[in-house]
Design a protein around this motif. Structure first.
Motif, PDB file in Angstrom:
ATOM      1  N   VAL A   1      -1.249   5.890  10.055  1.00 15.81           N
ATOM      2  CA  VAL A   1      -2.203   4.776   9.923  1.00 15.81           C
ATOM      3  C   VAL A   1      -1.420   3.479  10.085  1.00 15.81           C
ATOM      4  CG1 VAL A   1      -3.854   5.991   8.424  1.00 15.81           C
ATOM      5  CG2 VAL A   1      -1.962   4.723   7.396  1.00 15.81           C
ATOM      6  N   ASN A   2      -2.129   2.395  10.335  1.00 15.09           N
ATOM      7  CA  ASN A   2      -1.394   1.140  10.479  1.00 15.09           C
ATOM      8  C   ASN A   2      -0.853   0.686   9.126  1.00 15.09           C
ATOM      9  OD1 ASN A   2      -3.349  -0.527   9.193  1.00 15.09           O
ATOM     10  ND2 ASN A   2      -4.462  -0.771  11.109  1.00 15.09           N
ATOM     11  N   THR A   3       0.183  -0.132   9.175  1.00 17.51           N
ATOM     12  CA  THR A   3       0.895  -0.578   7.978  1.00 17.51           C
ATOM     13  C   THR A   3      -0.039  -1.282   6.998  1.00 17.51           C
ATOM     14  OG1 THR A   3       2.872  -0.827   9.322  1.00 17.51           O
ATOM     15  CG2 THR A   3       2.882  -1.951   7.195  1.00 17.51           C
ATOM     16  N   GLU A   4      -0.991  -2.062   7.525  1.00 11.17           N
ATOM     17  CA  GLU A   4      -1.921  -2.803   6.664  1.00 11.17           C
ATOM     18  C   GLU A   4      -2.755  -1.847   5.812  1.00 11.17           C
ATOM     19  OE1 GLU A   4      -0.413  -5.078   9.823  1.00 11.17           O
ATOM     20  OE2 GLU A   4      -1.801  -3.402  10.100  1.00 11.17           O
ATOM     21  N   LEU A   5      -3.263  -0.775   6.423  1.00  7.77           N
ATOM     22  CA  LEU A   5      -4.083   0.168   5.669  1.00  7.77           C
ATOM     23  C   LEU A   5      -3.237   0.910   4.631  1.00  7.77           C
ATOM     24  CD1 LEU A   5      -6.787   1.504   5.053  1.00  7.77           C
ATOM     25  CD2 LEU A   5      -6.323   3.149   6.891  1.00  7.77           C
ATOM     26  N   ALA A   6      -2.049   1.315   5.012  1.00  7.17           N
ATOM     27  CA  ALA A   6      -1.160   2.007   4.062  1.00  7.17           C
ATOM     28  C   ALA A   6      -0.879   1.110   2.863  1.00  7.17           C
ATOM     29  CB  ALA A   6       0.139   2.417   4.759  1.00  7.17           C
ATOM     30  N   GLN A   7      -0.618  -0.172   3.130  1.00 10.14           N
ATOM     31  CA  GLN A   7      -0.353  -1.131   2.057  1.00 10.14           C
ATOM     32  C   GLN A   7      -1.597  -1.354   1.195  1.00 10.14           C
ATOM     33  OE1 GLN A   7       2.646  -2.271   1.113  1.00 10.14           O
ATOM     34  NE2 GLN A   7       1.443  -2.986  -0.630  1.00 10.14           N
ATOM     35  N   GLU A   8      -2.737  -1.459   1.841  1.00  9.94           N
ATOM     36  CA  GLU A   8      -4.003  -1.649   1.126  1.00  9.94           C
ATOM     37  C   GLU A   8      -4.275  -0.456   0.195  1.00  9.94           C
ATOM     38  OE1 GLU A   8      -8.617  -2.903   2.288  1.00  9.94           O
ATOM     39  OE2 GLU A   8      -7.191  -2.477   3.889  1.00  9.94           O
ATOM     40  N   LEU A   9      -3.975   0.746   0.655  1.00 11.13           N
ATOM     41  CA  LEU A   9      -4.165   1.946  -0.165  1.00 11.13           C
ATOM     42  C   LEU A   9      -3.228   1.943  -1.373  1.00 11.13           C
ATOM     43  CD1 LEU A   9      -4.592   4.576   2.670  1.00 11.13           C
ATOM     44  CD2 LEU A   9      -6.319   3.962   0.959  1.00 11.13           C
ATOM     45  N   ARG A  10      -1.985   1.564  -1.131  1.00 13.70           N
ATOM     46  CA  ARG A  10      -1.018   1.517  -2.237  1.00 13.70           C
ATOM     47  C   ARG A  10      -1.439   0.490  -3.289  1.00 13.70           C
ATOM     48  NH1 ARG A  10       2.753   3.313   1.647  1.00 13.70           N
ATOM     49  NH2 ARG A  10       3.051   1.282   2.572  1.00 13.70           N
ATOM     50  N   SER A  11      -1.883  -0.679  -2.847  1.00 11.98           N
ATOM     51  CA  SER A  11      -2.263  -1.711  -3.814  1.00 11.98           C
ATOM     52  C   SER A  11      -3.624  -1.407  -4.460  1.00 11.98           C
ATOM     53  CB  SER A  11      -2.248  -3.098  -3.176  1.00 11.98           C
ATOM     54  OG  SER A  11      -3.124  -3.150  -2.089  1.00 11.98           O
ATOM     55  N   HIS A  12      -4.427  -0.570  -3.818  1.00 12.11           N
ATOM     56  CA  HIS A  12      -5.733  -0.180  -4.372  1.00 12.11           C
ATOM     57  C   HIS A  12      -5.567   0.707  -5.611  1.00 12.11           C
ATOM     58  CE1 HIS A  12      -9.981   1.088  -4.277  1.00 12.11           C
ATOM     59  NE2 HIS A  12      -9.510   2.268  -4.644  1.00 12.11           N
ATOM     60  N   HIS A  13      -4.499   1.489  -5.625  1.00 14.88           N
ATOM     61  CA  HIS A  13      -4.307   2.480  -6.683  1.00 14.88           C
ATOM     62  C   HIS A  13      -3.949   1.834  -8.017  1.00 14.88           C
ATOM     63  CE1 HIS A  13      -1.864   5.879  -8.608  1.00 14.88           C
ATOM     64  NE2 HIS A  13      -3.126   6.225  -8.686  1.00 14.88           N
TER      65      HIS A  13
ATOM     66  N   LYS B   1      -3.191   3.262 -11.633  1.00 14.68           N
ATOM     67  CA  LYS B   1      -2.968   4.516 -12.376  1.00 14.68           C
ATOM     68  C   LYS B   1      -3.851   4.630 -13.604  1.00 14.68           C
ATOM     69  CE  LYS B   1       1.582   6.226 -11.246  1.00 14.68           C
ATOM     70  NZ  LYS B   1       2.971   5.873 -11.286  1.00 14.68           N
ATOM     71  N   ALA B   2      -3.999   3.532 -14.326  1.00 15.41           N
ATOM     72  CA  ALA B   2      -4.776   3.572 -15.567  1.00 15.41           C
ATOM     73  C   ALA B   2      -6.223   3.987 -15.320  1.00 15.41           C
ATOM     74  CB  ALA B   2      -4.731   2.204 -16.245  1.00 15.41           C
ATOM     75  N   GLU B   3      -6.702   3.713 -14.103  1.00 16.39           N
ATOM     76  CA  GLU B   3      -8.103   4.000 -13.782  1.00 16.39           C
ATOM     77  C   GLU B   3      -8.306   5.422 -13.273  1.00 16.39           C
ATOM     78  OE1 GLU B   3     -11.642   2.362 -10.823  1.00 16.39           O
ATOM     79  OE2 GLU B   3      -9.636   1.512 -10.692  1.00 16.39           O
ATOM     80  N   THR B   4      -7.442   5.873 -12.380  1.00 16.74           N
ATOM     81  CA  THR B   4      -7.688   7.160 -11.700  1.00 16.74           C
ATOM     82  C   THR B   4      -6.526   8.147 -11.816  1.00 16.74           C
ATOM     83  OG1 THR B   4      -6.912   6.181  -9.623  1.00 16.74           O
ATOM     84  CG2 THR B   4      -9.300   6.205  -9.992  1.00 16.74           C
ATOM     85  N   GLY B   5      -5.519   7.841 -12.588  1.00 24.84           N
ATOM     86  CA  GLY B   5      -4.370   8.742 -12.704  1.00 24.84           C
ATOM     87  C   GLY B   5      -3.632   8.828 -11.375  1.00 24.84           C
ATOM     88  N   GLN B   6      -3.313  10.041 -10.937  1.00 25.84           N
ATOM     89  CA  GLN B   6      -2.610  10.225  -9.666  1.00 25.84           C
ATOM     90  C   GLN B   6      -3.540  10.022  -8.475  1.00 25.84           C
ATOM     91  OE1 GLN B   6       0.746  10.450  -9.184  1.00 25.84           O
ATOM     92  NE2 GLN B   6       0.565   9.919 -11.340  1.00 25.84           N
ATOM     93  N   ARG B   7      -4.834  10.223  -8.684  1.00 27.03           N
ATOM     94  CA  ARG B   7      -5.797  10.080  -7.584  1.00 27.03           C
ATOM     95  C   ARG B   7      -5.918   8.620  -7.172  1.00 27.03           C
ATOM     96  NH1 ARG B   7     -10.705  14.240  -7.642  1.00 27.03           N
ATOM     97  NH2 ARG B   7     -11.397  12.681  -6.157  1.00 27.03           N
ATOM     98  N   LEU B   8      -6.095   8.402  -5.877  1.00 25.23           N
ATOM     99  CA  LEU B   8      -6.285   7.037  -5.382  1.00 25.23           C
ATOM    100  C   LEU B   8      -7.693   6.525  -5.686  1.00 25.23           C
ATOM    101  CD1 LEU B   8      -4.626   7.071  -1.836  1.00 25.23           C
ATOM    102  CD2 LEU B   8      -3.819   5.906  -3.872  1.00 25.23           C
ATOM    103  N   PHE B   9      -8.656   7.443  -5.694  1.00 27.11           N
ATOM    104  CA  PHE B   9     -10.057   7.034  -5.772  1.00 27.11           C
ATOM    105  C   PHE B   9     -10.813   7.778  -6.859  1.00 27.11           C
ATOM    106  CE2 PHE B   9      -8.829   7.204  -1.185  1.00 27.11           C
ATOM    107  CZ  PHE B   9      -8.659   5.842  -1.005  1.00 27.11           C
ATOM    108  N   ALA B  10     -11.776   7.095  -7.437  1.00 32.42           N
ATOM    109  CA  ALA B  10     -12.759   7.736  -8.300  1.00 32.42           C
ATOM    110  C   ALA B  10     -13.888   8.217  -7.374  1.00 32.42           C
ATOM    111  CB  ALA B  10     -13.286   6.743  -9.318  1.00 32.42           C
ATOM    112  N   PRO B  11     -14.689   9.184  -7.812  1.00 31.92           N
ATOM    113  CA  PRO B  11     -15.798   9.653  -6.970  1.00 31.92           C
ATOM    114  C   PRO B  11     -16.704   8.500  -6.535  1.00 31.92           C
ATOM    115  CG  PRO B  11     -15.494  11.116  -8.840  1.00 31.92           C
ATOM    116  CD  PRO B  11     -14.594   9.924  -9.075  1.00 31.92           C
ATOM    117  N   CYS B  12     -17.113   8.523  -5.271  1.00 36.84           N
ATOM    118  CA  CYS B  12     -17.884   7.383  -4.759  1.00 36.84           C
ATOM    119  C   CYS B  12     -18.880   7.761  -3.666  1.00 36.84           C
ATOM    120  CB  CYS B  12     -16.920   6.301  -4.256  1.00 36.84           C
ATOM    121  SG  CYS B  12     -15.631   6.877  -3.145  1.00 36.84           S
ATOM    122  N   TYR B  13     -19.235   9.026  -3.598  1.00 32.88           N
ATOM    123  CA  TYR B  13     -20.178   9.515  -2.588  1.00 32.88           C
ATOM    124  C   TYR B  13     -21.517   8.785  -2.676  1.00 32.88           C
ATOM    125  CZ  TYR B  13     -23.064  12.908  -0.013  1.00 32.88           C
ATOM    126  OH  TYR B  13     -23.914  13.507   0.880  1.00 32.88           O
TER     127      TYR B  13
END
Length: 186
Positions: free
Chosen positions: A81-93, A95-107
């Motif tokens: 993926v492009n660097t911007e998206l990888a960085q956005e994913l890292r900063s999105h995480h 830990k206190a909210e979702t633990g190891q998972r990047l995302f909470a359920p959002c379907y």
């Protein structure tokens, strides 16, 4: 006979236009669930299934690649993926909210955004439209069918070939590469 021909019924695959993608991302940003837009971006950038993207963990973002484990085929695949998206994913995480998972359920947040944006989809195509959108745009932009197969994690080309006709030069090689074209007819 021992060989039975199995005919796969081709169903119409709907995909989102660039304008629809823009509208959908805009609606997702306005929604209360902060995870839905990011999962959508992962699906659009990689062709991942919703469940594969939604269950990503922080450790699956390596350099500028997303590693998908627990896939339908059981195989692990890494998609750049492009660097911007990888960085956005890292900063999105957080830990206190979702633990190891990047995302909470959002379907359901995704479903609500589709409805708010007025996008009409075929039955059973809700989040899968993102995978079709990735594959369709990939081919329309001149992508290689074998790269698409690997990106989608298809075990063989049969499933991937549903997108071949979207290539801008689909079958045009026939004109240049047939044996008659090499002859000088006089």
């Amino acid at each position: 006979s021992a060989w039975k021909s199995t005919k796969v019924q081709e169903c119409e695959l709907s995909y989102l236009t660039s304008d629809q993608i823009h509208d959908l991302l805009s609606e997702l940003q306005k929604g209360k669930n902060r995870h839905a837009a990011m999962v959508t971006k992962v699906c659009l950038a990689t062709g991942a299934r919703w469940s594969e993207a939604e269950s990503l963990e922080a450790r699956h973002i390596l350099n500028d690649q997303i590693q998908f484990a627990g896939t339908k085929s059981g195989k692990i695949r890494s998609i750049p993926v492009n660097t911007e998206l990888a960085q956005e994913l890292r900063s999105h995480h957080i830990k206190a909210e979702t633990g190891q998972r990047l995302f909470a359920p959002c379907y359901s947040a995704f479903r609500d955004a589709i409805e708010r944006s007025g996008i009409k989809l075929q039955n059973g195509q809700l989040t899968h439209v993102l995978r079709h959108t990735f594959a369709s745009h990939f081919m329309m932009n001149g992508g290689n069918i074998l790269v698409l197969q690997r990106s989608l994690g298809h075990a063989n080309l049969t499933m991937t070939m549903r997108y071949a006709h979207l290539a801008p030069d689909h079958l045009q090689e026939v004109v240049k590469l047939n044996p008659l074209s090499a002859l000088t007819l006089g």
